[in-house]
Design a protein around this motif. Structure first.
Motif, PDB file in Angstrom:
ATOM      1  N   SER A 100      -0.198   9.728   6.172  1.00 52.28           N
ATOM      2  CA  SER A 100      -1.534   9.167   5.973  1.00 52.28           C
ATOM      3  C   SER A 100      -2.169   8.935   7.339  1.00 52.28           C
ATOM      4  O   SER A 100      -1.680   9.430   8.354  1.00 52.28           O
ATOM      5  N   HIS A 108       0.935   4.547  -2.514  1.00 48.43           N
ATOM      6  CA  HIS A 108       0.895   5.996  -2.288  1.00 48.43           C
ATOM      7  C   HIS A 108       2.024   6.695  -3.049  1.00 48.43           C
ATOM      8  O   HIS A 108       1.819   7.769  -3.619  1.00 48.43           O
ATOM      9  N   ASP A 161      -6.648   6.923  -0.269  1.00 50.92           N
ATOM     10  CA  ASP A 161      -6.575   5.549  -0.772  1.00 50.92           C
ATOM     11  C   ASP A 161      -7.391   5.350  -2.055  1.00 50.92           C
ATOM     12  O   ASP A 161      -8.548   5.789  -2.137  1.00 50.92           O
ATOM     13  N   HIS A 186       0.812  -1.217   0.000  1.00 47.69           N
ATOM     14  CA  HIS A 186       0.000   0.000   0.000  1.00 47.69           C
ATOM     15  C   HIS A 186       0.856   1.283   0.000  1.00 47.69           C
ATOM     16  O   HIS A 186       0.498   2.289  -0.628  1.00 47.69           O
TER      17      HIS A 186
HETATM   18 ZN    ZN Z   1      -3.333   4.923   2.495  1.00 48.65          ZN
END
Ligand code: ZN
Ligand code: KG4
Length: 333
Positions: free
Chosen positions: A131, A111, A300, A107
């Motif tokens: 985040s 980003h 996201d 993840h």
């Molecule tokens: Zn995230």
């Protein structure tokens, strides 16, 4: 084309990306902010249940592209294990039924690659990732050579906005609303301490600042006694300290090694005050290249996962159906 799935937290998202042109053919995201707002944060069980209905609904719209798919990509870490599993189960089912390989995507790399959606990638870069789950400085030389050089010891930058917002009864997510209220507040009204001011280490901490805000609210006589201006002033003073902390630590890092290129990524990179302060700092260090993702790709989304997946596809970086696992808490890449 690659179909990518993101379900690491409270956004259900699917994208379809052309491998050769990097064009985003399809992209949809269903956010759960409203459902979690009354709880002041994400409730994992509720989030997983909402993914279980949202993801198949989105997938239904992608059926026309199934015949053109070469791989299925899915976020596997880090994130909430209950919600990651929703995406991974769907990815496994698709991979099996369409007989195409799986790509397991980190993840955080997602980003970083949100900077390069529908574009060529531009690395190396020093990166600030802010985040709801992370506050990190990363040296990204390439997709497979990324080093975390600073992290948070407790809460993340975005999380601190969420917690302050909850204390002020402003709902979830806190970042956008706190930023908005701060615009009408006096940032010098309350003298919140900049965290770890005396520490020589390059690391982050937000729990002390959060407590200072709590104590200030108590001093003013608890939430019921706060007027609109008090709330705006708390938001502005908090934001100044929260961003000041990042600037102070980045300055220390830049003194050791000034960046040639710098990027801010993650949901909280949408914060305008942070963007402006970093822009100013970079000029001090003669760095003229600041990379930012489009605002719509900061939080996201599956488009960023698809963009990483193109690189992995081109590197034959696939994951075995049976060995694909989710990892809620991973520190590195
Ligand atoms: Zn995230
Ligand atoms: O990247 P993201 O969508 O999810 C995670 O991977 O965590 O980031 C969401 C976080 C939330 O904590 C939210 O409050 C924060 O980003 N955020 C902001 C702003 N917009 C979103 N924080 C500060 N200022 C903002 N404008």
């Amino acid at each position: 084309m690659i179909l990518s799935i993101e379900s690491s937290c409270d956004d259900s998202s699917i994208a379809i990306t052309n491998i050769q042109t990097k064009e985003l053919i399809y992209h949809k995201k269903i956010s759960q902010e409203l459902e979690h707002s009354i709880y002041g944060g994400v409730v994992p069980e509720l989030a997983a249940r909402l993914h279980a209905t949202a993801l198949p609904k989105i997938l239904e719209e992608c059926k026309e592209y199934f015949k053109d798919l070469k791989a299925i990509a899915v976020t596997t870490a880090p994130g909430l294990s209950l919600t990651l599993t929703e995406g991974v189960t769907m990815a496994q089912a698709l991979s099996l039924s369409l007989d195409i390989p799986l790509i397991s995507v980190n993840h955080l790399k997602g980003h970083i690659y949100s900077l390069f959606i529908e574009k060529e990638s531009l690395l190396p870069s020093t990166i600030l990732l802010v985040s709801g789950g992370h506050t990190q400085i990363i040296e990204a030389k390439s997709l497979y050579n990324m080093e975390i050089i600073a992290s948070t010891m407790d809460d993340s930058f975005g999380e601190s906005f969420d917690k302050v917002s909850k204390m002020l009864g402003l709902g979830y997510p806190g970042g956008p609303v706190v930023q908005k209220k701060a615009l009408n507040g006096n940032e010098n009204k309350f003298d919140f301490p900049i965290p770890l001011r005396q520490s020589p280490n390059i690391e982050f901490s937000y729990s002390g600042l959060k407590n200072a805000v709590r104590v200030q609210i108590q001093k003013l006589g608890e939430l019921d006694n706060l007027n609109e201006q008090d709330i705006n002033d708390i938001c502005a003073s908090f934001q100044k300290a929260a961003v000041g902390h990042i600037i102070m630590k980045l300055k220390k890092q830049f003194k050791k090694s000034a960046p040639q290129r710098f990027a801010i990524v993650g949901g909280a990179s949408a914060n305008i005050y942070l963007r402006n302060e970093i822009d100013r700092l970079l000029k001090e260090f003669n760095c003229n290249e600041l990379l930012l993702a489009d605002l719509k790709y900061c939080s996201d989304n599956a488009a960023m996962i698809g963009r990483v997946a193109i690189e992995q596809y081109n590197n034959n970086d696939f994951t075995n159906m049976n060995s694909i696992t989710t990892a809620a808490r991973v520190k590195g890449f």
